[in-house]
Design a protein around this motif. Structure first.
Motif, mmCIF file in Angstrom:
data_model
loop_
_atom_site.group_PDB
_atom_site.id
_atom_site.type_symbol
_atom_site.label_atom_id
_atom_site.label_comp_id
_atom_site.label_asym_id
_atom_site.label_seq_id
_atom_site.Cartn_x
_atom_site.Cartn_y
_atom_site.Cartn_z
ATOM 1 N N ARG A 87 27.883 -0.310 30.794
ATOM 2 C CA ARG A 87 26.952 -1.039 29.939
ATOM 3 C C ARG A 87 25.916 -1.702 30.831
ATOM 4 N N ALA A 88 24.684 -1.729 30.377
ATOM 5 C CA ALA A 88 23.632 -2.296 31.228
ATOM 6 C C ALA A 88 22.623 -3.070 30.398
ATOM 7 N N ALA A 89 22.094 -4.116 31.006
ATOM 8 C CA ALA A 89 20.971 -4.873 30.439
ATOM 9 C C ALA A 89 19.966 -5.086 31.558
ATOM 10 N N THR A 90 18.718 -4.752 31.307
ATOM 11 C CA THR A 90 17.681 -4.869 32.334
ATOM 12 C C THR A 90 16.556 -5.754 31.832
ATOM 13 N N ARG A 91 15.947 -6.466 32.757
ATOM 14 C CA ARG A 91 14.779 -7.293 32.452
ATOM 15 C C ARG A 91 13.747 -7.104 33.558
ATOM 16 N N TYR A 92 12.484 -6.929 33.140
ATOM 17 C CA TYR A 92 11.388 -6.853 34.110
ATOM 18 C C TYR A 92 10.242 -7.704 33.599
ATOM 19 N N LEU A 93 9.843 -8.709 34.372
ATOM 20 C CA LEU A 93 8.718 -9.574 34.021
ATOM 21 C C LEU A 93 7.667 -9.433 35.120
ATOM 22 N N PRO A 94 6.556 -8.750 34.841
ATOM 23 C CA PRO A 94 5.534 -8.605 35.882
ATOM 24 C C PRO A 94 4.888 -9.930 36.214
ATOM 25 N N SER A 95 4.413 -10.046 37.429
ATOM 26 C CA SER A 95 3.744 -11.266 37.859
ATOM 27 C C SER A 95 2.539 -11.548 36.974
ATOM 28 N N THR A 96 2.332 -12.834 36.669
ATOM 29 C CA THR A 96 1.158 -13.236 35.889
ATOM 30 C C THR A 96 0.006 -13.649 36.782
ATOM 31 N N ARG A 108 13.452 -21.559 34.050
ATOM 32 C CA ARG A 108 13.207 -22.853 33.392
ATOM 33 C C ARG A 108 12.089 -22.777 32.357
ATOM 34 N N GLY A 109 12.067 -21.733 31.591
ATOM 35 C CA GLY A 109 11.099 -21.611 30.510
ATOM 36 C C GLY A 109 9.681 -21.368 30.950
ATOM 37 N N SER A 110 9.467 -21.063 32.221
ATOM 38 C CA SER A 110 8.098 -20.857 32.708
ATOM 39 C C SER A 110 7.500 -19.589 32.108
ATOM 40 N N ALA A 111 6.207 -19.648 31.806
ATOM 41 C CA ALA A 111 5.507 -18.468 31.285
ATOM 42 C C ALA A 111 4.676 -17.791 32.364
ATOM 43 N N THR A 112 4.677 -18.342 33.562
ATOM 44 C CA THR A 112 3.906 -17.758 34.659
ATOM 45 C C THR A 112 4.843 -17.447 35.814
ATOM 46 N N TYR A 113 4.578 -16.326 36.479
ATOM 47 C CA TYR A 113 5.440 -15.878 37.564
ATOM 48 C C TYR A 113 4.571 -15.461 38.736
ATOM 49 N N ALA A 114 4.849 -16.080 39.907
ATOM 50 C CA ALA A 114 4.081 -15.755 41.099
ATOM 51 C C ALA A 114 4.455 -14.382 41.636
ATOM 52 N N ASP A 115 5.667 -13.910 41.305
ATOM 53 C CA ASP A 115 6.123 -12.605 41.762
ATOM 54 C C ASP A 115 6.837 -11.919 40.606
ATOM 55 N N ASP A 116 6.992 -10.578 40.719
ATOM 56 C CA ASP A 116 7.743 -9.863 39.701
ATOM 57 C C ASP A 116 9.166 -10.412 39.617
ATOM 58 N N VAL A 117 9.712 -10.408 38.412
ATOM 59 C CA VAL A 117 11.094 -10.826 38.195
ATOM 60 C C VAL A 117 11.852 -9.635 37.625
ATOM 61 N N THR A 118 12.886 -9.190 38.339
ATOM 62 C CA THR A 118 13.680 -8.049 37.908
ATOM 63 C C THR A 118 15.153 -8.429 37.935
#
Length: 641
Positions: free
Chosen positions: A285-294, A481-491
């Motif tokens: 079973r897998a769950a993936t998340r990718y949040l590109p840098s803003t 912490r609920g941030s909507a901005t990301y300095a780097d990709d989050v995976t």
């Protein structure tokens, strides 16, 4: 009336006059036509700073700035001709040397015979008014020279002021707009918006940098940034709105082009399948998340992949290319494709990482971290190798969370130092957490503290929810912490192995021809007791081919391993030789070369992989339609045929 009574009345009238003059807020003085001061009231003392006894009998020139001496003589001459002078604005000097702006009204004083012999002067300080006028003049210059369009309108939308920049922006001259409704500039679809803005102004609200559209005299639509604030009268009542507008058409165009560029980059990354696991793997079973840098160029160099290696085994890889933008995404795509191809070819983790290291040295982005794991739930083990990547966290079935003890190694592209792999136990119910640095690295936090937080978060999450999708969301919420901005990709990748095979068994065979029927006999008994006899014909035919090849071409003892799950039956033959067989088309005259083609045709999946001392050839057959109820014995090898 007697003379005495008339005298008393006259004295009373003079007293009343003097009292009124002394109470006046305006400076009042009387001077002769040659400029001698004969009367000086209290307000004059307050205005100029001189007491009456210091001025009466002296020349009025005491109060005149040097450059206005001729002006005073002219004024007295006009008074001498009987002229009345109203609201003459001039300057006067005080006792302490200050110069005041004053409003002077003068009128002639006549004798009983009607002859003008003096002048009465009423003087008022207008310094504050003059300063206000100067400020207004300065403001008018600023408003007219402003590069922003400035207009004033009433609360019902009537334009009352229109500066030069507004003319340049919209193309209308002031006389074409003042007195008309502001709707002249509003596109039809925004009429309600303008009414709402005026209503907000009427409530005293200030509106900063409101982005909207306006229409010019030639019909063009402009993107504008509008700031509005209420205008109040002397009583504090809001009577209108002042509005400044700036053309942001080019900026909005650039923003749209930049957004399109980012969208194209994201689309390219998605097209390269870089944003998440490529497939659902049976038994995992897998769950993936990718949040590109803003920030910056958006799409970066993070990637992850789940790979079905067959025979119940799963490949898990995560990596991070230094940098962001299309270059990093392309390098990421190359590495992901290379890693997937190597994994599907059965390359062991250490060899896969070493090959990627060599491959990376020829790429423009030469600093890459990566971890590759090969999980085998049937054997209950995982083999892993890391190239400078962050630790993998293991959430055990008992709720403990710890780092998988994998040597970190050096990043890809550095070279010169060999990587190491480790083989570790993998219990059913275990979940692995893999991630990139965007999840744990922040400018204001220590990395070790963040890793401790991640450990605590995983422990809490897996203690309360078995659902990996919910777990992934909670991990992101806590770590970011609920941030909507990301300095780097989050995976983030959570992959769980909820169950081992229903059963597995192994037979050790000698490397001689008699091992082929012996192995067939072992497999037949096993399938009978597992209730999988519907697969027996195909499975026996295929295992004969694998055992025959091993006897003919390999050396040393053979191992026949059989396992099954709710989904499939797996059969593996291991030997001590390293060359791996491959399917090929045999000539009509050849006796050999058709066995693996048969395996290719009849098995649902098959493949080869290297082992610590040789190789393994395997095939699987789906069991969903063939499995029957029943509990198999734990050791079918002991049962008689």
């Amino acid at each position: 009336m007697t003379a005495m009574e008339a005298l008393r009345n006259a004295a009373g009238e003079q007293g009343l006059f003097r009292g009124l003059v002394e109470c006046s807020q305006d400076a009042i003085l009387i001077k002769t036509l040659d400029g001698q001061v004969t009367f000086w009231n209290a307000a004059a003392q307050r205005l100029y700073g001189y007491r009456a006894q210091e001025v009466v009998g002296r020349h009025i020139g005491l109060l005149i700035p040097p450059d206005l001496k001729d002006e005073e003589a002219d004024l007295l001459e006009r008074i001498g001709r009987g002229e009345r002078i109203e609201h003459y604005e001039t300057r006067r000097a005080t006792s302490d040397g200050r110069v005041l702006d004053v409003d002077v009204s003068l009128w002639p004083i006549r004798t009983r015979q009607g002859v003008v012999n003096a002048a009465c002067s009423l003087t008022r300080d207008i310094g504050e008014r003059k300063r206000s006028e100067a400020r207004i003049d300065e403001l008018a210059v600023v408003v007219e020279s402003s590069q922003d369009a400035i207009l004033i309108k009433t609360l019902d939308g009537q334009v009352t002021f229109w500066n030069a920049a507004a003319q340049r922006l919209y193309g209308y001259r002031a006389q074409e707009v003042v007195g008309r409704h502001i709707g002249l500039l509003i596109p039809p679809d925004l009429k309600d918006e303008e009414a709402d803005l005026l209503e907000r102004i009427g409530r005293g609200e200030r509106i900063e940098h409101y982005e909207t559209r306006r229409t010019t005299s030639d019909g063009r639509a402009l993107d504008v940034d509008v700031t509005l604030w209420p205008i109040r009268n002397r009583n504090g009542v809001i009577t209108g709105a002042c509005s400044t507008m700036r053309d942001i058409t080019e900026r909005k165009k650039a923003e749209r082009e930049l957004a399109e560029l980012y969208a194209q980059q994201r689309h390219i990354a998605l097209a390269l399948r870089l944003m998440g696991a490529s497939e659902q793997i049976p038994g995992a079973r897998a769950a993936t998340r990718y949040l590109p840098s803003t920030q910056g160029q958006g799409v970066g160099g993070d990637w992850l992949d789940l790979i079905d290696l067959g025979a119940g085994r799963v490949g898990v890889i995560i990596g991070d290319v230094m940098g962001r933008g299309l270059d990093a995404a392309v390098v990421m795509g190359q590495l992901r494709s290379a890693a997937r191809a190597l994994a599907l070819a059965g390359t062991p983790p250490c060899e896969l990482i070493q090959t990627l290291d060599t491959f990376t040295r020829g790429l423009p982005e030469q600093f890459v971290t990566c971890t590759y794991l090969e999980a085998d739930p049937a054997l209950g083990e995982v083999t892993a190798c890391s190239a400078g990547h962050l630790p993998v966290w293991l959430a055990a079935p008992d709720g403990t969370v710890s780092a998988l003890p994998v040597p970190t190694g050096i990043p890809l592209g550095v070279g010169g130092v060999p990587h190491q792999q480790v083989r570790l136990p993998l219990r059913a119910g275990t979940t692995l957490a893999l991630y990139t640095d965007g999840l744990v690295e922040t400018p204001h936090s220590d990395i070790d503290a963040q890793l401790d937080l991640l450990t605590a978060t995983l422990r809490e999450v897996f203690a309360t929810t078995p659902d990996l999708e919910d777990a992934a969301d909670r991990v992101l919420h806590t770590m970011l912490r609920g941030s909507a901005t990301y300095a780097d990709d989050v995976t983030l990748l959570l992959v769980g192995f909820p169950a081992a095979p229903l059963d597995t068994t192994t037979a050790e065979l000698a490397g001689r021809p008699s091992s082929v029927p012996e192995g067939r006999h072992f497999l037949r008994r096993t399938l009978r007791w597992w209730g999988l006899t519907a697969l027996a014909d195909t499975a026996l035919l295929l295992v004969s081919e694998l055992l025959t090849n091993a006897v003919r071409h390999a050396s040393g003892p053979l191992a026949l391993r059989v396992w099954y799950s709710a989904r499939e039956l797996g059969v593996e033959v291991s030997d001590g030789s390293t060359p791996r067989p491959r399917a090929r088309l045999a000539d009509n005259a050849e006796e050999n070369g058709r066995g693996l083609m048969l395996v290719e045709a009849l098995a649902d999946a098959w493949g080869t992989r290297p082992g610590p001392t040789g190789k393994t050839v395997w095939f699987t057959l789906l069991t969903a339609a063939a499995q029957t109820a029943g509990t198999p014995p734990r050791d079918p090898a002991r049962l008689s045929g």
